[in-house]
Write a protein that holds these residues in place. Structure first.
Motif, PDB file in Angstrom:
ATOM      1  N   GLY A  71      -4.515   3.437   5.162  1.00  0.00           N
ATOM      2  CA  GLY A  71      -3.126   3.272   5.569  1.00  0.00           C
ATOM      3  C   GLY A  71      -2.177   3.349   4.394  1.00  0.00           C
ATOM      4  N   HIS A  75       0.758   6.055   3.788  1.00  0.00           N
ATOM      5  CA  HIS A  75       2.123   5.619   3.481  1.00  0.00           C
ATOM      6  C   HIS A  75       2.657   6.333   2.238  1.00  0.00           C
ATOM      7  CE1 HIS A  75       5.522   2.810   3.481  1.00  0.00           C
ATOM      8  NE2 HIS A  75       5.320   2.642   2.177  1.00  0.00           N
ATOM      9  N   THR A 184      -1.857   5.107  10.484  1.00  0.00           N
ATOM     10  CA  THR A 184      -0.486   4.610  10.511  1.00  0.00           C
ATOM     11  C   THR A 184      -0.463   3.090  10.395  1.00  0.00           C
ATOM     12  OG1 THR A 184      -0.537   4.404  12.907  1.00  0.00           O
ATOM     13  CG2 THR A 184       0.184   6.534  11.993  1.00  0.00           C
ATOM     14  N   PRO A 185       0.681   2.499  10.062  1.00  0.00           N
ATOM     15  CA  PRO A 185       0.757   1.035  10.018  1.00  0.00           C
ATOM     16  C   PRO A 185       0.338   0.378  11.333  1.00  0.00           C
ATOM     17  CG  PRO A 185       2.669   1.988   8.959  1.00  0.00           C
ATOM     18  CD  PRO A 185       1.925   3.133   9.584  1.00  0.00           C
ATOM     19  N   GLU A 186       0.653   1.032  12.448  1.00  0.00           N
ATOM     20  CA  GLU A 186       0.280   0.476  13.747  1.00  0.00           C
ATOM     21  C   GLU A 186      -1.238   0.469  13.924  1.00  0.00           C
ATOM     22  OE1 GLU A 186       4.341   1.623  13.564  1.00  0.00           O
ATOM     23  OE2 GLU A 186       2.561   2.882  13.257  1.00  0.00           O
ATOM     24  N   VAL A 188      -3.398   0.490  11.421  1.00  0.00           N
ATOM     25  CA  VAL A 188      -3.932  -0.482  10.463  1.00  0.00           C
ATOM     26  C   VAL A 188      -3.968  -1.866  11.091  1.00  0.00           C
ATOM     27  CG1 VAL A 188      -3.500  -1.655   8.272  1.00  0.00           C
ATOM     28  CG2 VAL A 188      -3.265   0.836   8.418  1.00  0.00           C
ATOM     29  N   GLU A 189      -2.884  -2.244  11.748  1.00  0.00           N
ATOM     30  CA  GLU A 189      -2.839  -3.547  12.415  1.00  0.00           C
ATOM     31  C   GLU A 189      -3.869  -3.622  13.540  1.00  0.00           C
ATOM     32  OE1 GLU A 189       0.339  -6.637  14.503  1.00  0.00           O
ATOM     33  OE2 GLU A 189       0.958  -4.593  14.035  1.00  0.00           O
ATOM     34  N   ARG A 190      -4.000  -2.553  14.294  1.00  0.00           N
ATOM     35  CA  ARG A 190      -4.911  -2.533  15.440  1.00  0.00           C
ATOM     36  C   ARG A 190      -6.371  -2.684  15.018  1.00  0.00           C
ATOM     37  NH1 ARG A 190      -5.330   2.775  19.373  1.00  0.00           N
ATOM     38  NH2 ARG A 190      -7.238   2.177  20.484  1.00  0.00           N
ATOM     39  N   ARG A 196       1.543  -5.496  10.917  1.00  0.00           N
ATOM     40  CA  ARG A 196       2.140  -4.251  10.432  1.00  0.00           C
ATOM     41  C   ARG A 196       3.120  -4.501   9.290  1.00  0.00           C
ATOM     42  NH1 ARG A 196       6.908  -1.637  11.279  1.00  0.00           N
ATOM     43  NH2 ARG A 196       6.886   0.679  11.288  1.00  0.00           N
ATOM     44  N   GLU A 197       4.038  -5.438   9.457  1.00  0.00           N
ATOM     45  CA  GLU A 197       5.073  -5.670   8.450  1.00  0.00           C
ATOM     46  C   GLU A 197       4.482  -6.194   7.147  1.00  0.00           C
ATOM     47  OE1 GLU A 197       8.087  -4.608   8.723  1.00  0.00           O
ATOM     48  OE2 GLU A 197       7.536  -3.845  10.706  1.00  0.00           O
ATOM     49  N   PHE A 199       1.428  -5.492   6.058  1.00  0.00           N
ATOM     50  CA  PHE A 199       0.788  -4.325   5.441  1.00  0.00           C
ATOM     51  C   PHE A 199       1.818  -3.471   4.711  1.00  0.00           C
ATOM     52  CE2 PHE A 199       0.277   0.256   6.019  1.00  0.00           C
ATOM     53  CZ  PHE A 199      -0.789   0.481   5.163  1.00  0.00           C
ATOM     54  N   LEU A 200       2.939  -3.201   5.354  1.00  0.00           N
ATOM     55  CA  LEU A 200       3.974  -2.369   4.733  1.00  0.00           C
ATOM     56  C   LEU A 200       4.553  -3.035   3.487  1.00  0.00           C
ATOM     57  CD1 LEU A 200       5.836  -0.980   7.873  1.00  0.00           C
ATOM     58  CD2 LEU A 200       4.482   0.312   6.202  1.00  0.00           C
TER      59      LEU A 200
END
Length: 844
Positions: A71, A75, A184-186, A188-190, A196-197, A199-200
């Motif tokens: 991820g 990014h 994607t960040p989504e 990664v969270e899944r 998500r936030e 991770f970003l």
């Protein structure tokens, strides 16, 4: 990078490690970096002391590291946050790959070249267009059976094709964008459970703290290596660092935190089955290794520094066999054993259990606690004819025949075990002198402080005298199989009434010398392939450069006005160099990327590289020098002054790996060998090349098996070291962690009606153990792919011997292996958990 160089980092990511607790001395450099303003990030399933001292803590599910790191790569690429000047100059991001290449994104999770029958890859489509790239990694080169086909000489006929505009659909940049498009960040969270936030926030911090003026570092330990994709997790971090320009520069790098005593040394001068000293490949019967000439031909890349391979191998044979090694007899090459397959610890356990291996020496290890699948390990021990264990106190391994787990369960009886066990007392660290090689490749000398009591002796004493007795026993033998033993030089001087071998004499042999006059060599560049030099490990050349000068003894740190390399403290291989690939600390013109982050640079007035470290480059090669391809250059002549990564055939940082890795050229998320969820990225569930030994007693749970719904991981403790014996037998450390426990979250405890300090039973297909619960908020439930997933954790250091005792966590683990290293999985399996005790279950 060196440990102390972490002070110069602007952002440090600790992942795959609980550094504060398991490397507390090293962690002080992280604390110092934070004091100077660095952002410290900890990514881990548990909230630990490392997390408490970090600026950002991110929880992730064990076994999802590549999804998280992938991820970050996504990014950086999609937001154009990579250090373009560095990556275009020093990585293979612009190289064009063969037309037949296909990635997992179009092939259900598989790369092109996969053979479903053998569960292996053929690497032809991974190559640079029109080239065949030899691997720089000896252990991977041998295991992958590379060398059977391919025109490696193509690398000396011209550079790989590039597209510096990065528009070609098969350039590495475009391949990576397609490969990581779904990370994607989504997603990664899944997959990881990290919000998500959060991770970003981490991805942004890394990018912000990289570039000309700033650098970042990753620190990892076995929390990354002990997976079926361990090598690829580390590769993912290396890709990030290559994109961000964080390699070969002050405060930048990927720091391998070595935990066991001299564990780095045991890979340098190896106890590994597939390598000779300092990373030379062990000959293999499945290659064209029948003669020394054919072995050298197969294993010598035409370009890059490894083109010097014959010098290192022949000098090693001269160190081993002395005057008896001549060009006429291939320098005694035929005496070197040839590999017939994977003989790492995992298949060796199987071979013991099947009666193939008849005897075993155990030194510096306690497999009954430290090896996975304890019951299978003990069954293997029970089938041996003899077992020799050396330690300073009784271990579970030496005592398996009367106090083992299978004895306790009633599945074996002492009188039915035919293994003859020899337990020999060993000296402790302070009772012997020698070297310790750990993190930062730092070789440090320690002197003996007191004599070992009674019959306790050093491992060096044991190996030397065992060898001397065997040579005497077989002195009159004419059998071919005995000649290699008899030919070994074994003339180390002995000291004192105990006849202890002089360890400095051994170190001098490892350093190397000229054969004619036994003069110590000052540098590995002086090694020859004509039999005129002897060297027990080329990377260590320079550690004993002259008589009486043991550099490992050096204890002169830099003062406050020093360069920061601490070159006067001990020895760091090679050449006492502290940062590898440090040519990358200067730009294409040889100038530092910035004054703040300078390390080495080109001095035009002196016509050489200079600076704050020993240059990891040909010191007189100009930055604007380029190969003359009309002459088909070899070795370093094929690498220009703009190619810092000299151990690679093309001198570039390998974002995409054309050769040498068994499981693909790019890191890819696969679920662990046991997982409570399906792979949300691909149809392929697990690493398709992972080593799986399917046999009775080593069964694996199915995906999302309702009997084993929880993620289980193991870890160390500050107070009890590794296999536990050095600390569990000491009252003052044992009382700090007196018994085994399992950590579970309050949510899981409430769901299962488990009380804090209440007994629990943990189960897997390999076995069950009972242990008390520590209910703690350090663990939290994850939401993975839309479902709640609980994770539990347990220290693996306990056993039956000593003052601090308890269940052995490795009873629960399966024997599996990373395709590249055969390392086992200890960080992510699935298990069942219930309140109560095993005795209660037996009664019911």
């Amino acid at each position: 990078m060196a440990l102390w160089d972490l002070e110069n980092s602007d952002c440090i990511v600790v992942m795959g490690s609980n550094m504060a607790e398991n490397h507390p001395i090293a962690f002080r450099f992280v604390v110092e970096a934070k004091r100077r303003g660095a952002t410290v990030i900890h990514v881990d399933p548990r909230f630990t002391r490392t997390s408490a001292l970090a600026d950002i803590y991110a929880p992730i599910r064990s076994g999802s590291d590549i999804a998280f790191l992938g991820g970050i790569i996504h990014h950086l690429l999609e937001n154009d946050l990579w250090f373009r000047d560095f990556a275009l100059a020093f990585t293979n991001i612009a190289e064009i790959i063969e037309a037949g290449y296909e990635g997992p994104e179009t092939n259900d999770g598989l790369f092109s070249g996969f053979d479903a029958d053998t569960h292996s890859y053929e690497e032809g489509t991974w190559q640079y267009e029109g080239k065949t790239v030899p691997s720089s990694i000896a252990e991977h080169r041998v295991q992958s059976q590379e060398g059977k086909a391919g025109d490696y000489e193509s690398m000396s006929k011209g550079p790989p094709p590039q597209d510096l505009t990065l528009q070609h659909p098969r350039c590495v940049y475009q391949i990576m964008r397609r490969h990581y498009a779904r990370y994607t960040p989504e997603m990664v969270e899944r997959i990881t459970g990290c919000p998500r936030e959060l991770f970003l926030k981490i991805a942004t911090a890394l990018a912000k703290n990289s570039g000309r003026e700033r650098t970042g570092a990753f620190c990892y330990a076995v929390g990354w290596t002990h997976h079926s994709v361990g090598v690829q997790i580390i590769r993912a971090a290396a890709i990030i660092q290559g994109l961000l320009g964080n390699i070969g520069r002050p405060g930048g790098g990927v720091m391998a935190l070595r935990g066991h005593v001299s564990i780095q040394g045991s890979t340098d001068i190896p106890t590994l089955y597939n390598m000779l000293p300092t990373y030379l490949p062990q000959p293999n019967v499945f290659h064209d290794h029948g003669t020394l000439d054919s072995y050298l031909k197969v294993e010598t890349p035409p370009t890059g520094w490894w083109n010097n391979f014959p010098k290192y191998m022949i000098s090693l044979l001269k160190a081993w066999y002395g005057d008896g090694a001549t060009s006429a007899n291939e320098y005694c090459y035929q005496y070197v054993p040839k590999l017939t397959g994977d003989v790492s610890q995992e298949p060796m356990t199987m071979a013991m259990a099947e009666g193939i291996i008849k005897g075993q020496f155990i030194l510096g290890q306690n497999p009954s606690v430290g090896a996975v699948n304890t019951e299978l390990v003990e069954k293997g021990f029970s089938k041996l004819d003899w077992l020799v264990v050396r330690d300073f106190a009784m271990t579970e391994t030496a005592n398996f025949w009367q106090n083992g787990r299978l004895i306790e369960k009633g599945e074996m009886r002492p009188e039915e075990i035919g293994t003859e066990v020899f337990f020999l007392p060993a000296a402790m660290a302070g009772e012997k002198d020698g070297t310790v090689t750990n993190t930062s490749r730092l070789v440090q000398w320690h002197d003996v402080t007191c004599e070992a009591p009674g019959d306790s002796r050093s491992d060096l004493w044991f190996i030397y005298h065992l060898g001397a007795r065997l040579k005497q026993l077989y002195a009159s033998s004419t059998a071919t199989r005995d000649q290699g033993l008899l030919a070994l030089t074994w003339d180390y001087p002995l000291r004192g009434p105990r006849q202890e071998p002089d360890p400095e004499a051994v170190l001098k042999e490892i350093n190397g010398y000229t054969v004619a006059d036994r003069k110590q060599l000052a540098k590995y560049q002086d090694l020859k392939d004509d039999g005129s030099t002897a060297c027990g490990g080329w990377m260590y050349c320079g550690i004993f450069p002259e008589e009486g000068h043991n550099v490992a003894r050096a204890r002169k740190p830099d003062g406050p006005d020093g360069p920061g390399s601490h070159a006067g403290w001990a020895f760091s291989w090679p050449s006492n160099r502290r940062t590898l690939y440090n040519r990358a600390s200067a730009d294409l013109d040889g100038k530092p990327w910035s004054e703040r982050k300078k390390m080495i640079w080109w001095d035009e007035s002196e016509s050489r590289w200079t600076g704050n470290d020993v240059p990891d480059f040909v010191e007189t090669k100009r930055p604007d020098e380029r190969p003359d391809w009309s002459k088909s250059p070899k070795g370093m002549d094929a690498l220009g002054g703009d190619r810092p990564f000299i151990m690679e055939a093309d001198g570039q940082c390998q974002l995409f790996v054309p050769s040498g890795l068994k499981d693909g050229p790019l890191p890819t998320h696969y679920e662990p060998v046991e997982s409570p969820v399906s792979n949300a990225f691909y149809k392929q569930q697990i690493n398709p090349t992972a080593k799986i030994w399917d046999r009775p007693g080593n069964e694996l749970a199915e995906v999302a098996d309702p009997r084993f719904p929880y993620v289980f991981t193991t870890y160390r403790l500050t107070e009890l070291h590794c296999g536990g014996i050095p600390t569990r037998v000491m009252p003052h450390t044992a009382e700090l962690q007196p018994e085994a426990f399992v950590e579970i979250s309050p949510e899981l405890a409430q769901e299962l009606a488990i009380e804090h300090l209440g007994w629990t039973v943990i189960s897997t297909p390999r076995g069950e153990i009972e242990v008390k619960a520590m209910v703690t908020e350090r663990l939290r439930p994850f939401v993975i792919n839309g479902q709640t997933v609980h994770q539990i954790g347990m220290p693996w250091v306990f056993g039956r011997e000593g003052y601090a005792t308890g269940a052995t966590a490795n009873v629960l683990l399966a024997i599996t292996g990373d395709a590249n290293t055969s390392i086992h999985t200890t960080k992510a399996i699935t298990c069942g958990l219930r309140p109560g005790r095993l005795a209660e279950q037996a009664k019911s």
